[in-house]
Write a protein that holds these residues in place. Structure first.
Motif, short mmCIF file in Angstrom:
data_model
loop_
_atom_site.label_atom_id
_atom_site.label_comp_id
_atom_site.label_asym_id
_atom_site.label_seq_id
_atom_site.Cartn_x
_atom_site.Cartn_y
_atom_site.Cartn_z
N VAL A 200 0.86 -1.18 0.00
CA VAL A 200 0.00 0.00 0.00
C VAL A 200 0.90 1.23 0.00
CG1 VAL A 200 -1.77 1.30 1.24
CG2 VAL A 200 -1.81 -1.21 1.27
N HIS A 201 0.56 2.22 -0.83
CA HIS A 201 1.36 3.44 -0.98
C HIS A 201 0.42 4.64 -0.84
CE1 HIS A 201 3.77 6.21 -3.90
NE2 HIS A 201 4.08 6.46 -2.64
N VAL A 202 0.71 5.54 0.12
CA VAL A 202 -0.08 6.74 0.35
C VAL A 202 0.85 7.94 0.26
CG1 VAL A 202 -1.59 7.98 1.95
CG2 VAL A 202 -1.65 5.48 1.88
N PHE A 203 0.42 9.01 -0.45
CA PHE A 203 1.32 10.14 -0.67
C PHE A 203 0.54 11.45 -0.77
CE2 PHE A 203 0.20 7.91 -4.53
CZ PHE A 203 -0.27 8.91 -5.36
N ARG A 204 1.24 12.55 -0.47
CA ARG A 204 0.67 13.88 -0.59
C ARG A 204 0.60 14.28 -2.05
NH1 ARG A 204 2.98 18.81 -1.74
NH2 ARG A 204 1.86 20.67 -0.99
N GLU A 205 -0.56 14.83 -2.45
CA GLU A 205 -0.71 15.40 -3.78
C GLU A 205 -0.63 16.93 -3.72
OE1 GLU A 205 -3.25 12.17 -6.34
OE2 GLU A 205 -4.34 13.85 -5.43
N ALA A 206 -1.29 17.52 -2.73
CA ALA A 206 -1.30 18.98 -2.61
C ALA A 206 -1.78 19.36 -1.22
CB ALA A 206 -2.20 19.60 -3.68
N GLY A 207 -1.60 20.65 -0.89
CA GLY A 207 -2.16 21.17 0.34
C GLY A 207 -1.30 20.90 1.56
N ASP A 208 -1.83 21.27 2.71
CA ASP A 208 -1.09 21.17 3.97
C ASP A 208 -2.03 20.76 5.09
OD1 ASP A 208 1.07 21.32 5.69
OD2 ASP A 208 0.85 23.46 6.05
N ALA A 209 -1.44 20.35 6.21
CA ALA A 209 -2.22 19.97 7.38
C ALA A 209 -1.73 20.72 8.60
CB ALA A 209 -2.10 18.46 7.62
N SER A 210 -2.66 21.01 9.50
CA SER A 210 -2.33 21.64 10.78
C SER A 210 -2.63 20.66 11.89
CB SER A 210 -3.14 22.92 10.98
OG SER A 210 -2.82 23.87 9.98
N VAL A 211 -1.75 20.63 12.90
CA VAL A 211 -1.88 19.67 14.00
C VAL A 211 -2.09 20.43 15.30
CG1 VAL A 211 -0.73 17.83 15.27
CG2 VAL A 211 -0.41 18.02 12.80
N GLY A 212 -3.05 19.97 16.09
CA GLY A 212 -3.32 20.60 17.37
C GLY A 212 -4.78 20.96 17.50
N ASP B 8 -6.24 23.48 20.28
CA ASP B 8 -6.47 24.87 20.63
C ASP B 8 -5.73 25.84 19.73
OD1 ASP B 8 -8.09 24.11 22.77
OD2 ASP B 8 -6.36 23.84 24.08
N SER B 9 -4.48 25.52 19.41
CA SER B 9 -3.67 26.38 18.53
C SER B 9 -3.04 25.52 17.45
CB SER B 9 -2.60 27.12 19.34
OG SER B 9 -3.17 27.91 20.35
N PRO B 10 -3.79 25.19 16.41
CA PRO B 10 -3.26 24.33 15.36
C PRO B 10 -1.99 24.90 14.72
CG PRO B 10 -5.62 24.62 15.12
CD PRO B 10 -5.18 25.60 16.15
N VAL B 11 -1.01 24.02 14.48
CA VAL B 11 0.27 24.42 13.91
C VAL B 11 0.37 23.88 12.49
CG1 VAL B 11 2.77 24.27 14.10
CG2 VAL B 11 1.36 24.42 16.17
N PRO B 12 0.46 24.74 11.47
CA PRO B 12 0.64 24.26 10.09
C PRO B 12 1.99 23.56 9.95
CG PRO B 12 -0.06 26.56 10.14
CD PRO B 12 0.34 26.20 11.54
N LEU B 13 1.99 22.41 9.27
CA LEU B 13 3.22 21.65 9.11
C LEU B 13 4.05 22.14 7.93
CD1 LEU B 13 1.88 18.04 9.76
CD2 LEU B 13 2.94 19.62 11.38
N GLY B 14 3.43 22.85 6.99
CA GLY B 14 4.16 23.31 5.81
C GLY B 14 4.68 22.15 4.97
N LEU B 15 3.84 21.15 4.78
CA LEU B 15 4.27 19.93 4.09
C LEU B 15 4.62 20.18 2.62
CD1 LEU B 15 1.77 17.22 5.39
CD2 LEU B 15 4.20 17.42 5.95
N ARG B 16 5.75 19.62 2.23
CA ARG B 16 6.13 19.59 0.82
C ARG B 16 6.10 18.16 0.30
NH1 ARG B 16 9.66 23.71 3.02
NH2 ARG B 16 11.08 22.07 3.72
#
Length: 249
Positions: free
Chosen positions: A180-192, A194-202
């Motif tokens: 099984v292969h899972v990968f980012r195509e676009a966009g970003d995620a924030s974790v948290g 109360d104060s979500p932190v953007p990961l700045g995923l590339r």
């Protein structure tokens, strides 16, 4: 073989069904089965049209869709062939000898899942397919923890190829092979919360491959907040015990 079964206001644990129905019409050679269900956050409808030929049948035909929380639609008619033991009739559907469901395209509110093949031959199951443009927020519906802690506009793609031999085929424990292969195509995620932190995923790329008694996992991660990381791990089952090897870069 006409029937009409209606259920209203059914509840079991956290699951609530406001209304559900199962209707069948026609004959053994040509019949229609229509199932529908509605709850607080979903509305599902599946219709199957087909007939028995020898020890096989039937085939699905639109409409086939759900609305609400787990919305999806079968894009076009897809034949489903089920083979049962001789003489078992409809009861044999609970334990089919063969299954073939190939070329199904499932449309989500955003993104698609393509089931290139889903087959069963005796005690062996096999499936191949791919997904594209699937939002993380759609997947979060299946996991309260993910839904509460992760958000954003991240979209994922995936592909898989799996082969499962059941215990009756191996004479022991079930055997799984493939990956099984899972990968980012676009966009970003924030974790948290109360104060979500953007990961700045590339880059987000995860793989899991099984062969024999060996499981190999690989993860490549690159982001403004996460930095760059590569993890390569292998778990080997030997004599009922597991040995793990992990390498990070």
């Amino acid at each position: 073989m006409n029937s009409d079964i209606q259920i209203t206001e059914f509840a079991s644990g956290e699951t609530r069904v406001a209304a559900a129905s199962l209707q069948t019409t026609g004959t053994r050679a040509s019949h229609t089965l229509r199932a529908a269900g509605r709850g607080d956050d979903y509305d599902a409808l599946v219709e199957v049209r087909g007939g028995w030929s020898g020890n096989a049948g039937p085939a699905p035909w639109p409409p086939c869709r759900t609305r609400g929380r787990f919305a999806l639609t079968l894009a076009q008619p897809v034949p489903l062939r089920i083979g049962v033991a001789p003489g078992s009739g409809v009861a044999g559907l609970a334990k089919p000898e063969s299954v073939a469901f190939n070329g199904a395209l499932i449309r989500l509110p955003a993104g698609t899942v393509r089931i290139e093949s889903l087959t069963k031959t005796g005690p062996r199951w096999n499936s191949r397919g791919a997904a594209a443009g699937v939002p993380l927020n759609y997947l979060a519906q299946f996991s309260p923890s993910l839904r509460e802690n992760v958000r954003g506009n991240l979209t994922l793609g995936a592909d898989w190829s799996l082969d499962l031999r059941t215990a009756s085929a191996t004479g022991g424990t079930p055997a799984l092979a493939g990956g099984v292969h899972v990968f980012r195509e676009a966009g970003d995620a924030s974790v948290g919360v109360d104060s979500p932190v953007p990961l700045g995923l590339r880059t987000f790329d995860a793989r899991a491959d099984v062969q024999g008694s060996s499981l190999r996992t690989q993860l490549t991660l690159d982001g403004a907040r996460t930095g760059t990381a590569k993890v390569d791990g292998t778990v080997q089952m030997i004599g009922g015990a597991s040995t793990a090897t992990v390498r990070c870069a």
